[in-house]
Motif scaffolding. Structure first.
Motif, PDB file in Angstrom:
ATOM      1  N   ARG A  38      -3.117  20.157  13.918  1.00  0.00           N
ATOM      2  CA  ARG A  38      -1.921  21.228  13.333  1.00  0.00           C
ATOM      3  C   ARG A  38      -1.173  21.292  14.264  1.00  0.00           C
ATOM      4  O   ARG A  38      -1.693  22.111  15.653  1.00  0.00           O
ATOM      5  CB  ARG A  38      -2.765  21.748  12.956  1.00  0.00           C
ATOM      6  N   LEU A  39       0.161  21.753  13.845  1.00  0.00           N
ATOM      7  CA  LEU A  39       1.374  21.807  14.385  1.00  0.00           C
ATOM      8  C   LEU A  39       1.886  23.646  14.180  1.00  0.00           C
ATOM      9  O   LEU A  39       1.892  23.617  12.513  1.00  0.00           O
ATOM     10  CB  LEU A  39       2.495  21.228  15.257  1.00  0.00           C
ATOM     11  N   GLY A  40       1.732  24.506  14.903  1.00  0.00           N
ATOM     12  CA  GLY A  40       2.468  25.541  14.894  1.00  0.00           C
ATOM     13  C   GLY A  40       3.780  26.188  15.955  1.00  0.00           C
ATOM     14  O   GLY A  40       4.443  24.813  16.057  1.00  0.00           O
ATOM     15  N   ASP A  41       4.118  27.832  15.864  1.00  0.00           N
ATOM     16  CA  ASP A  41       5.203  27.654  16.314  1.00  0.00           C
ATOM     17  C   ASP A  41       4.561  27.238  18.223  1.00  0.00           C
ATOM     18  O   ASP A  41       6.304  27.001  18.828  1.00  0.00           O
ATOM     19  CB  ASP A  41       5.440  29.194  16.485  1.00  0.00           C
ATOM     20  N   GLY A  42       3.918  27.568  18.787  1.00  0.00           N
ATOM     21  CA  GLY A  42       3.493  27.259  20.209  1.00  0.00           C
ATOM     22  C   GLY A  42       4.441  25.730  20.424  1.00  0.00           C
ATOM     23  O   GLY A  42       4.576  25.123  21.107  1.00  0.00           O
ATOM     24  N   GLU A  43       3.559  24.270  19.499  1.00  0.00           N
ATOM     25  CA  GLU A  43       4.124  23.139  20.022  1.00  0.00           C
ATOM     26  C   GLU A  43       5.353  23.095  19.827  1.00  0.00           C
ATOM     27  O   GLU A  43       6.099  22.532  20.226  1.00  0.00           O
ATOM     28  CB  GLU A  43       2.807  22.490  18.974  1.00  0.00           C
ATOM     29  N   GLY A  44       6.126  23.962  18.529  1.00  0.00           N
ATOM     30  CA  GLY A  44       7.461  23.486  18.636  1.00  0.00           C
ATOM     31  C   GLY A  44       8.173  24.677  20.208  1.00  0.00           C
ATOM     32  O   GLY A  44       9.612  23.844  19.787  1.00  0.00           O
ATOM     33  N   LYS A  45       8.275  24.958  19.972  1.00  0.00           N
ATOM     34  CA  LYS A  45       8.165  25.562  21.453  1.00  0.00           C
ATOM     35  C   LYS A  45       8.598  24.290  22.644  1.00  0.00           C
ATOM     36  O   LYS A  45       9.179  24.512  23.600  1.00  0.00           O
ATOM     37  CB  LYS A  45       7.744  26.501  21.827  1.00  0.00           C
ATOM     38  N   LEU A  46       7.271  23.629  22.704  1.00  0.00           N
ATOM     39  CA  LEU A  46       7.622  22.711  23.520  1.00  0.00           C
ATOM     40  C   LEU A  46       7.954  21.214  22.864  1.00  0.00           C
ATOM     41  O   LEU A  46       8.779  20.774  24.154  1.00  0.00           O
ATOM     42  CB  LEU A  46       5.883  22.178  23.913  1.00  0.00           C
ATOM     43  N   LEU A  47       8.080  21.119  21.832  1.00  0.00           N
ATOM     44  CA  LEU A  47       9.002  20.066  20.741  1.00  0.00           C
ATOM     45  C   LEU A  47      10.399  20.538  21.298  1.00  0.00           C
ATOM     46  O   LEU A  47      11.729  19.726  21.591  1.00  0.00           O
ATOM     47  CB  LEU A  47       8.479  20.050  19.520  1.00  0.00           C
TER      48      LEU A  47
END
Length: 303
Positions: A38-47
């Motif tokens: 699952r992906l959320g805002d934290g992963e969005g920052k890395l991406l």
């Protein structure tokens, strides 16, 4: 990518948590290597860093996860590369839906959370990753699986279990209440934003230790993983070793009856997030105006 095109992509995606859970279970039963992340805002920052090269923003996020310490560009590269590889090889993805991805504040501007959710979708679309998934889960698919007691079916398959989590209490409850005999536990530090320790040694020290251990699990094992952004990589490692991994996230906190206050707003109705509920021992909460029902006698203690 224009905002209108992004909205078209997100709006046209097929979300079906039940279908994804069914497909995941089918793959487990046929012993196919599988991972659901699952992906959320934290992963969005890395991406988002992949898109914009915003190293300062990523370093700030890493401090939220791992404490007040410095992160070299090599560290950031290791994390973002591992995350992207985990996404690219995942059997199933849980993503933020339209309402969250395009949420706005009182002035009509995208919320901070929405900005990074949009980054997830842009990177997945640009990389052709969305084309590999006919159906998607929501970012809250783990909660949906818990409330529907889907995990009880998974835990009852009699497979070796692999737990990656900060809390042994949750593991003890699951193992004791579902009669699990063959299992391994890989404990990791909690994220510093919601815990008392100012600095976490989860990355890189414990990270490499856990990855080495997961490479040696028995094929056909089932992994339940609650380890933040690094958990996505652990799920990929479990699948690479021939197992099936589910990114449970903060469900481990709920199973341990230890949900940090910062997450309680995102985890309503905690009575349905317990091991007792998962076993079916906990009565359903009464709805307004319904008659009181006598409590069911539990089959065994399930805190």
């Amino acid at each position: 990518m224009t905002p209108d095109r992004l909205a078209e992509i997100v709006g046209g995606a097929r979300f079906d948590d039940d279908a994804v859970l069914g497909l995941f279970l089918d793959r487990v039963k046929s012993r196919q290597p599988t991972s659901l992340i699952r992906l959320g805002d934290g992963e969005g920052k890395l991406l988002g860093h992949v898109e914009r090269g915003d190293t300062a923003m990523v370093r700030n996020q890493l401090r939220i996860w791992f404490g007040d310490r410095d992160f070299a560009e090599e560290d950031i590269h290791t994390l973002r590369t591992g995350l992207l590889e985990a996404i690219e090889t995942a059997s199933f993805l849980g993503l933020p839906k339209t309402g969250r991805t395009f949420a706005t504040d009182a002035d009509g501007n995208p919320t901070t959370d929405a900005v990074f959710c949009q980054a997830i979708w842009r990177v997945l679309q640009t990389g052709g990753i969305l084309d590999r998934h006919d159906v998607l889960g929501s970012a809250m698919i783990h909660r949906h699986a818990q409330i529907g007691r889907w995990f009880a079916t998974l835990l009852g398959l009699g497979r070796p279990m692999v737990f990656v989590t900060r809390t042994r209490i949750a593991v003890n409850r699951l193992v004791g209440n579902f009669g699990i005999r063959d299992y391994s536990v890989h404990l990791i530090p909690g994220e510093t934003w919601s815990r008392e320790d100012p600095v976490s040694d989860h990355f890189p020290t414990r990270f490499h230790e856990v990855r080495a251990a997961l490479a040696r699990i028995a094929p056909g094992s089932i992994g339940l993983v609650g380890a933040g952004v690094l958990g996505k990589i652990y799920c990929s490692d479990i699948a690479d070793a021939g197992g099936a991994a589910f990114d449970c996230g903060a469900l481990f906190d709920a199973w341990a009856s230890d949900i940090p206050k910062q997450r309680r707003a995102n985890m309503p109705d905690p009575s349905k997030l317990t091991v007792a509920w998962l076993r079916g021992d906990a009565p359903a909460p009464l709805t307004p105006g319904s008659p009181a029902s006598p409590p069911r006698r539990p089959r065994r203690s399930a805190p």
